[in-house]
Design an enzyme around this catalytic site. Structure first.
Site, mmCIF file in Angstrom:
data_model
loop_
_atom_site.group_PDB
_atom_site.id
_atom_site.type_symbol
_atom_site.label_atom_id
_atom_site.label_comp_id
_atom_site.label_asym_id
_atom_site.label_seq_id
_atom_site.Cartn_x
_atom_site.Cartn_y
_atom_site.Cartn_z
ATOM 1 N N CYS A 31 0.814 -1.095 0.056
ATOM 2 C CA CYS A 31 0.277 -0.067 0.007
ATOM 3 C C CYS A 31 0.394 1.163 -0.070
ATOM 4 O O CYS A 31 1.224 1.519 -0.633
ATOM 5 C CB CYS A 31 -0.853 0.034 1.171
ATOM 6 S SG CYS A 31 -2.734 0.604 0.932
ATOM 7 N N HIS A 35 -3.274 -4.989 -0.052
ATOM 8 C CA HIS A 35 -2.778 -5.353 1.188
ATOM 9 C C HIS A 35 -3.444 -7.286 0.648
ATOM 10 O O HIS A 35 -4.350 -8.003 1.241
ATOM 11 C CB HIS A 35 -4.385 -4.961 2.308
ATOM 12 C CG HIS A 35 -3.274 -4.019 2.366
ATOM 13 N ND1 HIS A 35 -2.924 -3.219 3.215
ATOM 14 C CD2 HIS A 35 -4.199 -2.429 1.837
ATOM 15 C CE1 HIS A 35 -2.622 -2.132 3.548
ATOM 16 N NE2 HIS A 35 -4.096 -1.759 2.636
ATOM 17 N N GLU A 72 -1.557 -9.277 3.571
ATOM 18 C CA GLU A 72 -1.931 -9.812 4.210
ATOM 19 C C GLU A 72 -3.944 -9.653 4.695
ATOM 20 O O GLU A 72 -3.771 -10.005 5.526
ATOM 21 C CB GLU A 72 -1.670 -8.695 5.443
ATOM 22 C CG GLU A 72 -2.164 -7.685 6.207
ATOM 23 C CD GLU A 72 -1.733 -6.558 4.808
ATOM 24 O OE1 GLU A 72 -0.924 -6.287 3.425
ATOM 25 O OE2 GLU A 72 -2.001 -5.094 4.876
#
Lengths: 222, 251
Positions: free
Chosen positions: A89, A204, A206
């Site tokens: 990001c 993202h 994650e």
């Protein structure tokens, strides 16, 4: 393998840490040791680096540059020692020369380009929201480049990832890199970049479920 | 292209899910981690916890639930209920929440939204708006729907956008728990007033209501609780249904 997630006191990075720990479980043979740190020693001792980033470009870059020696050490490890770095990001955005958010600030200059706000054309204004939040697809163009192929190994053709941002990275057209593209607000933008050992994702991984964890595993095995 | 999101919401009390999936094969139906994992494995685009813990001494239970969930569940997690201060937000985020939703505190003092969005970024600040119809307008209710503030919901939505909210979670108090569908007019009015995404909430009883929330209410995401609990519909079924109606979803 030592993986250091660079902690420069900007935004919440527990998701990043949790997801890397989870992905590492699938690679027990690599003996992965994940650390959240901004100590220069931990950056130097890392085999791989992760640069997360949330919030505004200016806040992030100021926090990072505010830690004594961090910028220089990161650049040395990435540009001279050629260690792999994954920017996520705003972490990816900071690779640019310049970010326009909040009146503008200089980035790390690892990949030539500028970060600008997403422009919404008038015909999309009614239905297009900012930030760009949610799951969108990424089309990669690895073109047989081994690192790029490995980074997207085992992913579907156009996998979905979770995005949340209002600014995008416009790379200089003189740059030699591999890109991933995403369509939003009537335009395609660069949602991933792979330039040798420097890798960035606007999305993202994650927070992107199994595909995200797969991508993190791929990064760990580069 | 960007997909519309489906967000199952779980009510959590004293760290335990009190309204959630009630499958026979669940080891522990009250465990938020297990419930959140079922939803994320089933294709939920995000997970929402609403903390309804009443007593202050048990407030810490939500932090433990969030911490354990974030270690096992890798889609965005939003936590709301009793979020009052920067310190609360900081604690939830550091436990692993990706976003927090602020309700009563935002009405009482919009500075909480301004300051928190500056400090943590707009991407993690969701403002929850509980609105009820009163003649020709909608008014904001706080304290879980008990207090009428008289504030106009549409104007308030704009103010929250200007204060730095990244998203709005709009709940119709008239529809909440009724299962007769979202208040479509409320959703579309707010969605056309603001440029940030609107999450529709309150009143879902069947899968067509989800379609209406997106198609007619112009919501970017739809939140639902009871239709996903007790196995009435799975998230996967909901997504396949939306897909069959031409709504872009992640399958």
């Amino acid at each position: 393998m030592n993986v250091t997630i660079v902690d420069y006191y900007s935004g919440n990075i527990s998701s990043v840490l949790n997801s890397f720990k989870e992905a590492a479980k699938y690679k027990p043979d690599l003996n992965i040791n994940i650390k959240l740190s901004n100590k220069l020693e931990d950056i130097k001792n890392a085999d791989k680096l992760v640069l997360p980033g949330q919030g505004s470009f200016k806040n992030c870059i100021n926090s990072l540059k505010g830690i004594d020696g961090l910028e220089e050490t990161l650049k040395e490890q990435v540009l001279v020692k050629k260690k792999f770095i994954l920017g996520i990001c705003v972490g990816m955005q900071m690779f640019a020369n310049h970010g326009e958010e909040d009146g503008g600030s200089e980035g790390l200059g690892l990949i030539g380009g500028t970060v600008r706000k997403i422009k919404i054309s008038p015909q999309h204004a009614d239905v297009t929201k900012l930030p760009h939040i949610g799951w969108n697809q990424v089309t990669f163009f690895p073109n047989g480049i081994p690192i790029a192929e490995k980074f997207i190994n085992r992913l579907d053709q156009n996998p979905h990832f979770y995005f949340v941002h209002s600014y995008i990275f416009h790379p200089k057209n003189t740059e030699n890199y591999t890109r991933g593209e995403t369509y939003y607000a009537g335009q395609k933008f660069m949602s991933a970049v792979i330039k040798e050992n420097i890798i960035g994702t606007q999305f993202h991984p994650e927070k992107s479920g199994n595909d995200g964890l797969l991508m993190i595993q791929n990064f760990l095995t580069l | 292209m960007l997909k519309n999101r489906i967000i199952p919401c779980l009510d959590v009390k004293n760290g335990r899910v009190v309204k959630g999936i009630n499958f026979v094969d669940l080891k522990d139906a009250g465990d938020p981690v297990e419930q959140a994992k079922i939803y994320s494995d089933g294709g939920a685009d995000e997970i929402c916890f609403l903390d309804i813990t009443a007593s202050n001494e048990n407030r810490d239970t939500i932090y433990d639930a969030v911490e354990r969930t974030s270690k096992n569940c890798f889609v965005p997690l939003t936590v709301g209920g009793g979020v009052r201060s920067i310190a609360d937000i900081n604690k939830l985020l550091s436990c692993g929440a990706d976003k927090v939703s602020i309700n009563t505190a935002a009405v009482q003092n919009s500075k909480v939204v301004e300051e928190s969005s500056k400090k943590f970024g707009s991407q993690c600040i969701v403002v929850a708006i509980d609105a009820k119809k009163n003649d020709d307008k909608w008014e904001i209710f706080t304290h879980g729907g008990r207090n009428n503030t008289g504030i106009d919901a549409i104007e308030y939505a704009k103010k929250m956008e200007d204060s730095g909210a990244g998203e709005l979670l709009v709940t119709s108090m008239d529809r909440d728990g009724t299962q007769v569908g979202y208040d479509i007019k409320l959703m579309s009015r707010i969605s056309s007033k603001v440029n940030i995404p609107v999450i529709a909430s309150g009143g879902v009883g069947n899968l067509d209501h989800l379609v209406d929330g997106i198609k007619l209410g112009n919501a970017s995401a739809v939140l639902a609780a009871s239709i996903f609990h007790y196995g009435k519909h799975s998230v996967k079924e909901a997504k396949e249904y939306l897909d069959s109606k031409g709504i872009p979803v992640r399958i």
